[in-house]
Each structure stands twice: as structure tokens, then as C-alpha cells.
Design a protein around this motif. Sequence first.
Motif, PDB file in Angstrom:
ATOM      1  N   UNK A   1       6.256  23.537   8.231  1.00 34.90           N
ATOM      2  CA  UNK A   1       4.987  23.965   7.634  1.00 34.90           C
ATOM      3  C   UNK A   1       5.019  23.771   6.116  1.00 34.90           C
ATOM      4  N   UNK A   2       6.207  23.882   5.551  1.00 36.33           N
ATOM      5  CA  UNK A   2       6.345  23.706   4.111  1.00 36.33           C
ATOM      6  C   UNK A   2       5.908  22.301   3.692  1.00 36.33           C
ATOM      7  N   UNK A   3       6.251  21.291   4.489  1.00 38.46           N
ATOM      8  CA  UNK A   3       5.930  19.904   4.151  1.00 38.46           C
ATOM      9  C   UNK A   3       4.611  19.424   4.751  1.00 38.46           C
ATOM     10  N   UNK A   4       4.232  19.945   5.911  1.00 31.64           N
ATOM     11  CA  UNK A   4       3.079  19.394   6.626  1.00 31.64           C
ATOM     12  C   UNK A   4       1.962  20.399   6.893  1.00 31.64           C
ATOM     13  N   UNK A   5       2.091  21.615   6.372  1.00 36.30           N
ATOM     14  CA  UNK A   5       1.021  22.594   6.527  1.00 36.30           C
ATOM     15  C   UNK A   5       1.009  23.240   7.897  1.00 36.30           C
ATOM     16  N   UNK A   6       0.081  24.172   8.097  1.00 41.01           N
ATOM     17  CA  UNK A   6       0.046  24.936   9.336  1.00 41.01           C
ATOM     18  C   UNK A   6      -1.000  24.504  10.323  1.00 41.01           C
ATOM     19  N   UNK A   7      -1.750  23.435  10.011  1.00 41.74           N
ATOM     20  CA  UNK A   7      -2.844  23.020  10.886  1.00 41.74           C
ATOM     21  C   UNK A   7      -2.368  22.768  12.313  1.00 41.74           C
ATOM     22  N   UNK A   8      -1.224  22.115  12.457  1.00 37.69           N
ATOM     23  CA  UNK A   8      -0.646  21.855  13.769  1.00 37.69           C
ATOM     24  C   UNK A   8       0.787  22.372  13.796  1.00 37.69           C
ATOM     25  N   UNK A   9       0.961  23.551  13.211  1.00 35.74           N
ATOM     26  CA  UNK A   9       2.271  24.211  13.144  1.00 35.74           C
ATOM     27  C   UNK A   9       3.308  23.361  12.424  1.00 35.74           C
ATOM     28  N   UNK A  10       2.836  22.431  11.586  1.00 35.43           N
ATOM     29  CA  UNK A  10       3.748  21.607  10.816  1.00 35.43           C
ATOM     30  C   UNK A  10       4.364  20.455  11.579  1.00 35.43           C
ATOM     31  N   UNK A  11       3.840  20.141  12.772  1.00 35.02           N
ATOM     32  CA  UNK A  11       4.420  19.064  13.590  1.00 35.02           C
ATOM     33  C   UNK A  11       4.273  17.718  12.908  1.00 35.02           C
ATOM     34  N   UNK A  12       5.356  16.937  12.871  1.00 33.34           N
ATOM     35  CA  UNK A  12       5.287  15.606  12.271  1.00 33.34           C
ATOM     36  C   UNK A  12       5.990  14.547  13.101  1.00 33.34           C
ATOM     37  N   UNK A  13       6.837  14.969  14.047  1.00 28.70           N
ATOM     38  CA  UNK A  13       7.537  14.034  14.924  1.00 28.70           C
ATOM     39  C   UNK A  13       7.843  14.739  16.241  1.00 28.70           C
ATOM     40  N   UNK A  14       8.293  13.948  17.195  1.00 25.87           N
ATOM     41  CA  UNK A  14       8.746  14.498  18.453  1.00 25.87           C
ATOM     42  C   UNK A  14      10.258  14.413  18.547  1.00 25.87           C
ATOM     43  N   UNK A  15      10.787  14.957  19.625  1.00 26.05           N
ATOM     44  CA  UNK A  15      12.212  14.891  19.896  1.00 26.05           C
ATOM     45  C   UNK A  15      12.444  15.169  21.365  1.00 26.05           C
TER      46      UNK A  15
END
Length: 282
Positions: free
Chosen positions: A56-70
Motif C-alpha cells: 500500500x505504501x508504493x501502490x495505494x489502497x485502491x486494490x489493497x496495494x496489489x501490483x503482481x501475482x505469485x
Amino acid sequence: MRHPSARALARPLALAVAATVIPLMSAAPASADSVVVGGFPVEVSESPWTVALTSRDRFGGTRAGQFCGGVAVGRTTVLTAAHCLGAEALGGPPEQVRDLKVVAGRGDLLSGEGREIAVRDIWVNPGHDDVANTGDFAVLTLGEALPPGSAIAMAPAGDPAYEPGTAAVVYGWGDTSGAGDYPTTLHAARVRVLSDSVCEQAYPGGEVGQYRPDTMLCAGEEHGGRDACQGDSGGPLVAGGKLIGLVSWGGECGRPGSPGVYTRLSAVLRTLGWDGGADAAS
């Protein structure tokens, strides 16, 4: 599930840190029935090994900070794409991301289900070439163990799951249209493993990118329509109940002649010296 803007130039499928909180630039639309692209919503209980990387620090809380999968391959071990942990995606070294977590057991990113687990250790493949997109994998060690049954087995070299024409499924929370439409719920798309010759023709080198069959495989439909897209990087490609690939890169989402390229799991196993069994990485 794939790149941010038009995938005219092949590049990785992570969300860029510059896109924090605001939508990515739109791409040319993919097929009309696009969902993950060309997929469908899926319950996380059907694929408990599919996890989200968040900050969330880098990508915000709009989508709980999701930026990649695993994908969980052991109760404390998650595989993802190396480029997800690069400076272009995170805006700096991963060690500087104070709240990097793996979200497991949560299909809807905005729900309270599942767990958010801190990442204890990060190992990025030193052989990763971010220009050639080779060796695109990393290993995350979790601070807490996932429940039993959360890990998926990995297909070793020679497994029939890698055969061209094999039905496969790719999972993620990435772009569902190729036009910057990001869901909060987990989606999946049914694709097929494509032959190396088809992939080599699609990506012969140059600005488009070069397909390398020793470390990559590609999947989709030759006529387009179902694909991974931006935000799906590091997520699982599954065939025959086994992990065969990690979302890595490609051209335009869901376009004919532009299949998705995945890190070949047999190459990951060879590099790490793992045997591929479920929980073998624990």
C-alpha cells in the motif's frame, strides 16, 4: 491480465510504481468478451496457491496495494517474477519497500478474508536479464506458514503438461481488457500451451522481444482473445494440476499473433535444484 499500454513493444507485466492509485494509460481494446483477458471470475478456494503481492505504501489502497501475482510452492515459499521486484516496478530496491506482503486466501482484494503475510526474505534470480526477459523468477520466503494444502506441485522437465495443445489456466488480478480495467477479484483464463515454433515466430527478436524455449514457454490462443495482462506478472500458469509457468511478458494483450510468454517452470527447478513436488520448496 497483461501490459499497461498497447503491448506493441514487448515488456514485463507488472504494474509500474508510477501508476500508483491512478489508472494506467488505456490500450487498444481486446476481444469483446475479455475478462483476465477473455476469462472469468474464480473463487480463490479453487486455487489456494494463487497469491497477490501488495504494498500500500508504493501502490495505494485502491486494490489493497496489489501490483503482481505469485504462487505458493511451499507453505513458506512463493515464486513470482523477478521483474516484479525490480526498480522499474517498485521505484527502488525491494528491501526499501517497508510493507511488502503476500496476500493469501483472498479472492476479493478489498475483503477481510485470508491473510496478509510479511515477506521475510527475498531472493531474485541473479541470472535475470531484464532486457531479454530471461530468468524471470524470484523466491519469497514468508514470515508465517500458509495452511496445509496451500502449495501446488511444479511440473519437472518432460512432464506432459508442457506439450503443445495442452489446456492450461492462468490466474491473476490484472487488466481484464487490455485497456486498463483492473478488477478487485481474482480471475482466470483458459488458454493452451503453444508450440515453440509459434512462439518463435511471434517473438523473433528485436524490439518485439525474443522467445527462448529453454527458459520460456508461451500460451494463449493463436487467434487471440484469452491472455494474461498488466498486473498479472508472477502469477501461475497451471496445466494438469501442476505449475508450468509464471506470467512474464508479451506483446499486446489478447491480440492474434501476440501470445503470453511465461517463465518455464522446468528451468526454474533446474536453476534452484528442486524436484517439483508439492511442498518440495518448504
